[in-house]
Write an enzyme that holds these catalytic residues in place. Structure first.
Site, PDB file in Angstrom:
ATOM      1  N   SER A 122       9.810  -1.002   3.493  1.00 58.15           N
ATOM      2  CA  SER A 122      11.151  -0.413   3.365  1.00 58.15           C
ATOM      3  C   SER A 122      11.982  -0.435   4.660  1.00 58.15           C
ATOM      4  CB  SER A 122      10.999   1.001   2.798  1.00 58.15           C
ATOM      5  OG  SER A 122      12.108   1.780   3.033  1.00 58.15           O
ATOM      6  N   HIS A 142       5.587   9.320   0.310  1.00 56.28           N
ATOM      7  CA  HIS A 142       5.921  10.741   0.235  1.00 56.28           C
ATOM      8  C   HIS A 142       5.328  11.562   1.372  1.00 56.28           C
ATOM      9  CE1 HIS A 142       8.011   9.850  -3.280  1.00 56.28           C
ATOM     10  NE2 HIS A 142       7.367  10.547  -4.187  1.00 56.28           N
TER      11      HIS A 142
HETATM   12  N1  SAH Z   1       9.197   4.676  -8.993  1.00 53.67           N
HETATM   13  C1  SAH Z   1       7.835   4.411  -9.435  1.00 53.67           C
HETATM   14  C2  SAH Z   1       6.773   5.116  -8.591  1.00 53.67           C
HETATM   15  C3  SAH Z   1       6.789   4.752  -7.132  1.00 53.67           C
HETATM   16  S1  SAH Z   1       5.256   5.145  -6.326  1.00 53.67           S
HETATM   17  C4  SAH Z   1       7.690   4.749 -10.921  1.00 53.67           C
HETATM   18  O1  SAH Z   1       8.690   4.967 -11.609  1.00 53.67           O
HETATM   19  O2  SAH Z   1       6.570   4.777 -11.415  1.00 53.67           O
HETATM   20  C5  SAH Z   1       5.667   4.803  -4.658  1.00 53.67           C
HETATM   21  C6  SAH Z   1       5.807   3.331  -4.316  1.00 53.67           C
HETATM   22  O3  SAH Z   1       6.356   3.261  -2.995  1.00 53.67           O
HETATM   23  C7  SAH Z   1       4.493   2.543  -4.264  1.00 53.67           C
HETATM   24  O4  SAH Z   1       4.541   1.460  -5.162  1.00 53.67           O
HETATM   25  C8  SAH Z   1       4.390   2.052  -2.811  1.00 53.67           C
HETATM   26  O5  SAH Z   1       3.884   0.735  -2.665  1.00 53.67           O
HETATM   27  C9  SAH Z   1       5.830   2.123  -2.353  1.00 53.67           C
HETATM   28  N2  SAH Z   1       5.974   2.284  -0.910  1.00 53.67           N
HETATM   29  C10 SAH Z   1       5.450   3.273  -0.143  1.00 53.67           C
HETATM   30  N3  SAH Z   1       5.784   3.091   1.140  1.00 53.67           N
HETATM   31  C11 SAH Z   1       6.526   1.956   1.194  1.00 53.67           C
HETATM   32  C12 SAH Z   1       7.152   1.226   2.262  1.00 53.67           C
HETATM   33  N4  SAH Z   1       7.088   1.630   3.528  1.00 53.67           N
HETATM   34  N5  SAH Z   1       7.822   0.102   1.956  1.00 53.67           N
HETATM   35  C13 SAH Z   1       7.888  -0.349   0.675  1.00 53.67           C
HETATM   36  N6  SAH Z   1       7.333   0.302  -0.373  1.00 53.67           N
HETATM   37  C14 SAH Z   1       6.645   1.438  -0.112  1.00 53.67           C
HETATM   38 MG    MG Z   2       8.029   9.637  -7.831  1.00 56.59          MG
END
Ligand code: SAH
Ligand code: MG
Length: 210
Positions: A122, A142
């Site tokens: 990200s 998170h």
């Molecule tokens: N929105 C999804 C759930 C997301 S879970 C749903 O509706 O089910 C959180 C996601 O964030 C994971 O897939 C993880 O790979 C991603 N994530 C966590 N840190 C990240 C980062 N630094 N860069 C990119 N993606 C990240």
């Molecule tokens: Mg969520």
């Protein structure tokens, strides 16, 4: 939302309850109307569940959803953590890989023309991102540090009049982890740049007002 896409969203793997998903769809639709031509963008797609709700809104609004995820899982998705799903580990790499399932989800929903996967970390993606977004949805890592980073690097990309949506906001510590509330929701509201337009479960939708 079209019944076909709603069925696809309900069937997809992931962490988005139906009422919150529908609220996300409505936010995406409203944002696309408020800032015509601007993309929707999500941080954290996992297996594509939220991507269908937002992809449906993007399709209706004649725009796209840019779905950012490195697909290696968050800290809380790793082995030994609460939200780990063992079948999502790529045995050849020894790390999680949700991209194949994400891709299948988007294909089966018929949204390949609307949902654009951006596979990467990200903050790394954000360094080179310049397009104002009608909506930014933050549902990535998170922990305190990743949540604070996502707030810092992505909220400047919400277009004036556009929306910031945040998932897993729990004002009461008894309900869940604190980082999205403390590191994203509070700073956004306290900055005076965003004002709350809706709350559905743990989803908060704010409008950029400055
Ligand atoms: N929105 C999804 C759930 C997301 S879970 C749903 O509706 O089910 C959180 C996601 O964030 C994971 O897939 C993880 O790979 C991603 N994530 C966590 N840190 C990240 C980062 N630094 N860069 C990119 N993606 C990240
Ligand atoms: Mg969520």
């Amino acid at each position: 939302m079209s019944p076909e896409l709603l069925d696809a969203a309900l069937a997809a793997r992931g962490f988005m309850p139906p009422d919150e998903g529908l609220a996300l769809f409505r936010a995406g639709r409203d944002a696309a109307a408020a800032v015509p031509g601007a993309p929707l963008l999500e941080i954290g797609s996992y297996c594509g569940k939220s991507s269908i709700y937002l992809g449906a809104a993007a399709r209706d609004g004649d725009t796209v959803l840019v779905a950012v995820d490195h697909h290696r899982g968050s800290e809380e998705n790793q082995p030994g953590w609460e939200w780990h799903e063992p079948d999502l580990v790529d045995p050849a790499v020894g790390r999680m890989d949700t991209l194949p399932i994400f891709r299948r989800t988007v294909h089966d929903a018929g949204l390949e023309g609307t949902v654009v996967a951006l596979v990467g970390d990200s903050p790394t993606v954000a360094r080179f991102w310049t397009t104002p977004c009608a909506l930014v949805f933050i549902d990535g890592g998170h922990g305190a540090e990743p949540a604070a980073t996502d707030y810092r690097v992505w909220t400047p990309h919400v277009a004036p009049g556009g929306l910031l949506a945040i998932h897993d906001v729990f004002p009461d510590p008894a309900d869940g982890g604190r980082a999205p509330y403390e590191q994203i929701y509070r700073p956004a509201v306290d900055s005076g740049r965003f004002s709350e337009v809706s709350a559905t479960g743990s989803l908060r939708v704010l409008r950029r007002v400055d």
